[in-house]
Design an enzyme around this catalytic site. Sequence first.
Site, PDB file in Angstrom:
ATOM      1  N   ASP A 136      -1.274  -6.081 -21.701  1.00 57.02           N
ATOM      2  CA  ASP A 136      -1.291  -7.443 -21.152  1.00 57.02           C
ATOM      3  C   ASP A 136      -0.119  -7.703 -20.204  1.00 57.02           C
ATOM      4  O   ASP A 136       0.231  -8.850 -19.934  1.00 57.02           O
ATOM      5  CB  ASP A 136      -1.301  -8.485 -22.280  1.00 57.02           C
ATOM      6  CG  ASP A 136      -0.107  -8.318 -23.193  1.00 57.02           C
ATOM      7  OD1 ASP A 136       0.645  -7.334 -23.006  1.00 57.02           O
ATOM      8  OD2 ASP A 136       0.081  -9.157 -24.088  1.00 57.02           O
TER       9      ASP A 136
ATOM     10  N   HIS B  25       6.097  13.578  -0.167  1.00 62.36           N
ATOM     11  CA  HIS B  25       6.071  12.315  -0.915  1.00 62.36           C
ATOM     12  C   HIS B  25       6.619  12.510  -2.323  1.00 62.36           C
ATOM     13  O   HIS B  25       6.066  11.993  -3.293  1.00 62.36           O
ATOM     14  CB  HIS B  25       4.656  11.728  -0.931  1.00 62.36           C
ATOM     15  CG  HIS B  25       4.274  11.132   0.389  1.00 62.36           C
ATOM     16  ND1 HIS B  25       2.991  10.735   0.698  1.00 62.36           N
ATOM     17  CD2 HIS B  25       5.011  10.862   1.492  1.00 62.36           C
ATOM     18  CE1 HIS B  25       2.957  10.255   1.934  1.00 62.36           C
ATOM     19  NE2 HIS B  25       4.169  10.329   2.431  1.00 62.36           N
TER      20      HIS B  25
ATOM     21  N   ASP C  16      14.614   8.981   1.335  1.00 67.08           N
ATOM     22  CA  ASP C  16      13.695   8.184   2.152  1.00 67.08           C
ATOM     23  C   ASP C  16      13.449   6.900   1.376  1.00 67.08           C
ATOM     24  O   ASP C  16      12.732   6.908   0.372  1.00 67.08           O
ATOM     25  CB  ASP C  16      12.389   8.963   2.384  1.00 67.08           C
ATOM     26  CG  ASP C  16      11.411   8.206   3.279  1.00 67.08           C
ATOM     27  OD1 ASP C  16      11.596   6.985   3.501  1.00 67.08           O
ATOM     28  OD2 ASP C  16      10.443   8.842   3.741  1.00 67.08           O
TER      29      ASP C  16
ATOM     30  N   ASP D 158      12.203   1.333   6.743  1.00 69.86           N
ATOM     31  CA  ASP D 158      11.820   2.690   6.315  1.00 69.86           C
ATOM     32  C   ASP D 158      12.820   3.666   6.923  1.00 69.86           C
ATOM     33  O   ASP D 158      12.751   3.948   8.128  1.00 69.86           O
ATOM     34  CB  ASP D 158      10.384   2.945   6.804  1.00 69.86           C
ATOM     35  CG  ASP D 158       9.825   4.278   6.339  1.00 69.86           C
ATOM     36  OD1 ASP D 158      10.502   4.982   5.565  1.00 69.86           O
ATOM     37  OD2 ASP D 158       8.694   4.609   6.768  1.00 69.86           O
TER      38      ASP D 158
ATOM     39  N   HIS E 145       4.016  16.676   9.479  1.00 68.05           N
ATOM     40  CA  HIS E 145       3.584  15.274   9.631  1.00 68.05           C
ATOM     41  C   HIS E 145       3.795  14.781  11.063  1.00 68.05           C
ATOM     42  O   HIS E 145       4.334  15.479  11.913  1.00 68.05           O
ATOM     43  CB  HIS E 145       4.293  14.369   8.616  1.00 68.05           C
ATOM     44  CG  HIS E 145       5.804  14.400   8.673  1.00 68.05           C
ATOM     45  ND1 HIS E 145       6.529  13.674   9.585  1.00 68.05           N
ATOM     46  CD2 HIS E 145       6.719  15.063   7.911  1.00 68.05           C
ATOM     47  CE1 HIS E 145       7.817  13.880   9.376  1.00 68.05           C
ATOM     48  NE2 HIS E 145       7.967  14.724   8.376  1.00 68.05           N
TER      49      HIS E 145
ATOM     50  N   HIS F 257       5.066   5.860  12.583  1.00 67.18           N
ATOM     51  CA  HIS F 257       3.955   4.950  12.297  1.00 67.18           C
ATOM     52  C   HIS F 257       4.409   3.535  12.572  1.00 67.18           C
ATOM     53  O   HIS F 257       5.607   3.247  12.552  1.00 67.18           O
ATOM     54  CB  HIS F 257       3.512   5.099  10.830  1.00 67.18           C
ATOM     55  CG  HIS F 257       4.655   5.052   9.847  1.00 67.18           C
ATOM     56  ND1 HIS F 257       5.195   3.867   9.406  1.00 67.18           N
ATOM     57  CD2 HIS F 257       5.391   6.031   9.260  1.00 67.18           C
ATOM     58  CE1 HIS F 257       6.190   4.122   8.577  1.00 67.18           C
ATOM     59  NE2 HIS F 257       6.354   5.435   8.467  1.00 67.18           N
TER      60      HIS F 257
ATOM     61  N   HIS G 144       3.303   1.402   6.288  1.00 71.95           N
ATOM     62  CA  HIS G 144       2.444   2.033   7.301  1.00 71.95           C
ATOM     63  C   HIS G 144       1.600   0.892   7.837  1.00 71.95           C
ATOM     64  O   HIS G 144       0.513   0.602   7.326  1.00 71.95           O
ATOM     65  CB  HIS G 144       1.588   3.144   6.694  1.00 71.95           C
ATOM     66  CG  HIS G 144       2.427   4.272   6.150  1.00 71.95           C
ATOM     67  ND1 HIS G 144       1.970   5.169   5.221  1.00 71.95           N
ATOM     68  CD2 HIS G 144       3.692   4.657   6.423  1.00 71.95           C
ATOM     69  CE1 HIS G 144       2.931   6.043   4.932  1.00 71.95           C
ATOM     70  NE2 HIS G 144       3.984   5.751   5.654  1.00 71.95           N
TER      71      HIS G 144
ATOM     72  N   GLU H 139      10.556   9.641  12.946  1.00 70.55           N
ATOM     73  CA  GLU H 139      10.964  10.375  11.755  1.00 70.55           C
ATOM     74  C   GLU H 139      10.606  11.859  11.771  1.00 70.55           C
ATOM     75  O   GLU H 139       9.858  12.331  10.932  1.00 70.55           O
ATOM     76  CB  GLU H 139      10.368   9.725  10.512  1.00 70.55           C
ATOM     77  CG  GLU H 139       8.864   9.452  10.569  1.00 70.55           C
ATOM     78  CD  GLU H 139       8.347   8.868   9.251  1.00 70.55           C
ATOM     79  OE1 GLU H 139       8.638   9.464   8.197  1.00 70.55           O
ATOM     80  OE2 GLU H 139       7.666   7.831   9.286  1.00 70.55           O
TER      81      GLU H 139
ATOM     82  N   TYR I 299      10.895  21.401   7.221  1.00 70.16           N
ATOM     83  CA  TYR I 299      10.838  21.710   5.798  1.00 70.16           C
ATOM     84  C   TYR I 299      10.524  23.187   5.653  1.00 70.16           C
ATOM     85  O   TYR I 299       9.424  23.623   5.999  1.00 70.16           O
ATOM     86  CB  TYR I 299       9.756  20.866   5.117  1.00 70.16           C
ATOM     87  CG  TYR I 299       9.813  19.405   5.547  1.00 70.16           C
ATOM     88  CD1 TYR I 299      10.617  18.485   4.886  1.00 70.16           C
ATOM     89  CD2 TYR I 299       9.090  18.966   6.675  1.00 70.16           C
ATOM     90  CE1 TYR I 299      10.694  17.165   5.305  1.00 70.16           C
ATOM     91  CE2 TYR I 299       9.166  17.652   7.105  1.00 70.16           C
ATOM     92  CZ  TYR I 299       9.962  16.753   6.423  1.00 70.16           C
ATOM     93  OH  TYR I 299      10.045  15.454   6.852  1.00 70.16           O
TER      94      TYR I 299
ATOM     95  N   ARG J  48      14.758  15.322   7.005  1.00 69.76           N
ATOM     96  CA  ARG J  48      14.058  14.326   7.822  1.00 69.76           C
ATOM     97  C   ARG J  48      15.089  13.281   8.221  1.00 69.76           C
ATOM     98  O   ARG J  48      16.009  12.979   7.454  1.00 69.76           O
ATOM     99  CB  ARG J  48      12.903  13.685   7.035  1.00 69.76           C
ATOM    100  CG  ARG J  48      12.163  12.609   7.798  1.00 69.76           C
ATOM    101  CD  ARG J  48      10.782  12.259   7.217  1.00 69.76           C
ATOM    102  NE  ARG J  48      10.826  11.679   5.887  1.00 69.76           N
ATOM    103  CZ  ARG J  48      10.499  12.324   4.780  1.00 69.76           C
ATOM    104  NH1 ARG J  48      10.081  13.586   4.826  1.00 69.76           N
ATOM    105  NH2 ARG J  48      10.575  11.740   3.598  1.00 69.76           N
TER     106      ARG J  48
ATOM    107  N   GLU K 127      14.985   9.422   9.859  1.00 68.06           N
ATOM    108  CA  GLU K 127      14.018   8.365  10.167  1.00 68.06           C
ATOM    109  C   GLU K 127      14.727   7.051  10.469  1.00 68.06           C
ATOM    110  O   GLU K 127      15.555   6.588   9.680  1.00 68.06           O
ATOM    111  CB  GLU K 127      13.069   8.171   8.968  1.00 68.06           C
ATOM    112  CG  GLU K 127      12.092   7.017   9.137  1.00 68.06           C
ATOM    113  CD  GLU K 127      11.035   6.968   8.038  1.00 68.06           C
ATOM    114  OE1 GLU K 127      11.324   7.392   6.908  1.00 68.06           O
ATOM    115  OE2 GLU K 127       9.926   6.495   8.341  1.00 68.06           O
TER     116      GLU K 127
HETATM  117  N1  GLY Z   1       8.440   6.404   3.519  1.00 72.49           N
HETATM  118  C1  GLY Z   1       7.161   6.694   3.964  1.00 72.49           C
HETATM  119  C2  GLY Z   1       7.200   7.192   5.349  1.00 72.49           C
HETATM  120  O1  GLY Z   1       8.236   7.587   5.828  1.00 72.49           O
HETATM  121  O2  GLY Z   1       6.228   7.170   6.031  1.00 72.49           O
HETATM  122 MN    MN Z   2       8.039   6.378   7.625  1.00 75.42          MN
HETATM  123 MN    MN Z   3      10.141   6.978   5.199  1.00 74.02          MN
END
Ligand code: GLY
Ligand code: MN
Ligand code: MN
Length: 441
Positions: A42, A245, A262, A273, A352, A356, A363, A386, A390, A408, A410
């Site tokens: 609940d 992720h 991240d 982000d 990737h 975005h 996103h 970003e 890797y 990365r 970003e």
């Molecule tokens: N943190 C998700 C991305 O970088 O897209």
């Molecule tokens: Mn991102």
């Molecule tokens: Mn990110």
Amino acid sequence: MRASTGIPAQGYARRRRQLMRMAGDDAILVLPSSPERVRSRDTHYPYRQDSDLWYLTGFAEPEAVLVLVPGRRHGEALLFCRERDPEREGWDGPRAGPEGAVESFGMDDAYPIDDLDDILPGLLEGRTRVYYHFGRDTEFDLKLIGWLNRVRAQVRLGAQPPHEFLELGHLLDELRLFKSRDELKLMRRAAKISVQAHEAAMRAVRPGMFEYELQAELERVFRAGDAQPAYESIVGAGANACVLHYRANRGQVRDGDLVLVDAGAEYRGYAADITRTFPANGRFSREQRALHDLVCAAQSAALAQARPGVAYEAGHDAAVATLAEGLLRLGLLKGRLEKVIADGQYKRYYRHKTGHWLGLDVHDVGDYRIDGESRLLEPGMVFTIEPGLYVPADDTTVPARWRGIGIRIEDDVAITAEGHEVLTDGLARGADEIEAFMAAR
Ligand code: GLY
Ligand code: MN
Ligand code: MN
């Protein structure tokens, strides 16, 4: 009283008017709130309003439906919401009620949510087109079909049911893509809190710590800034950084590891982000620095494309060209540059895209391509840049010293009339800056 959302009531009214103008006078637009979700028996997951409803109302409560009826004489903006209930409010906190929806949220009219079933068929009747986000909330999809069928059942009595059903996002996403001055203020605030959170993590890190301890540092700063995580924070030490992720955040940080963080704050619904990758012991190894420099160069190359009139995809192409050239130079890839790019061999280490849209959703909504072509950047668009690299821990095609490095970088960028503004500026980015920041802790 309406809690401050950072957007004045006229701002929401303007958005609704714009959307209704786009939809036309024979349309009706239906936007339900996010459903509440049970987390355990609940108790519920923290409630987060649907971004579209939030964008058009600033109304934070569940069990609400916004109905926009352009040109309707007795009111165009209608909200169905929970009634006031002193007993329930004693448990869960205050509700606006239909009275508050009109007085504080600028609705033309408002009704108890329990009356939706009775009232909505009448609002649908005589309208040609229904704009709605089909497929997002199956339960609500079925209700809407039920109301339509009630109108259809009255055709012989002269009722005119809608006969065009259109994707709401087609109109609304395009509005949300362009951020107003007020929205940019909120996004700068989300970015600033996130910068401070990353600094706290960079200050706190020591070999031997656990990833979740760094997550706690980040999220302490988010909450202290009246914000919350915009998405699950990623804290990956060593080879965990190669899991794009990664969210377990349970590993131990070892001396000699890089730590990839991240994490971004959500402030008044708007996301930041940010990713930074820094050495646990404050000093990059030679290989770590070489790859970090390369990702940094790729980010600069992408950033140089961030100005009005340039194709959105030019940033990604610039990042890929820089990364591919560097991977060849460092010997991680072999062959001709053109072929490494054309055949996608670089994807072995860069899987990737370079960014975005960013806004109420991390996103965020908005088309990236129009008629099969990358759309051109315009002032008010906000997106991430970003790039990353890797090298899997088990990649035996490269010498062992490169393996298990994940990086990365970003940042969040708003397009302006002159070029761009980096919303997340001020946070150490390059290897020298990061080492200097960590040496001064
Ligand atoms: N943190 C998700 C991305 O970088 O897209
Ligand atoms: Mn991102
Ligand atoms: Mn990110």
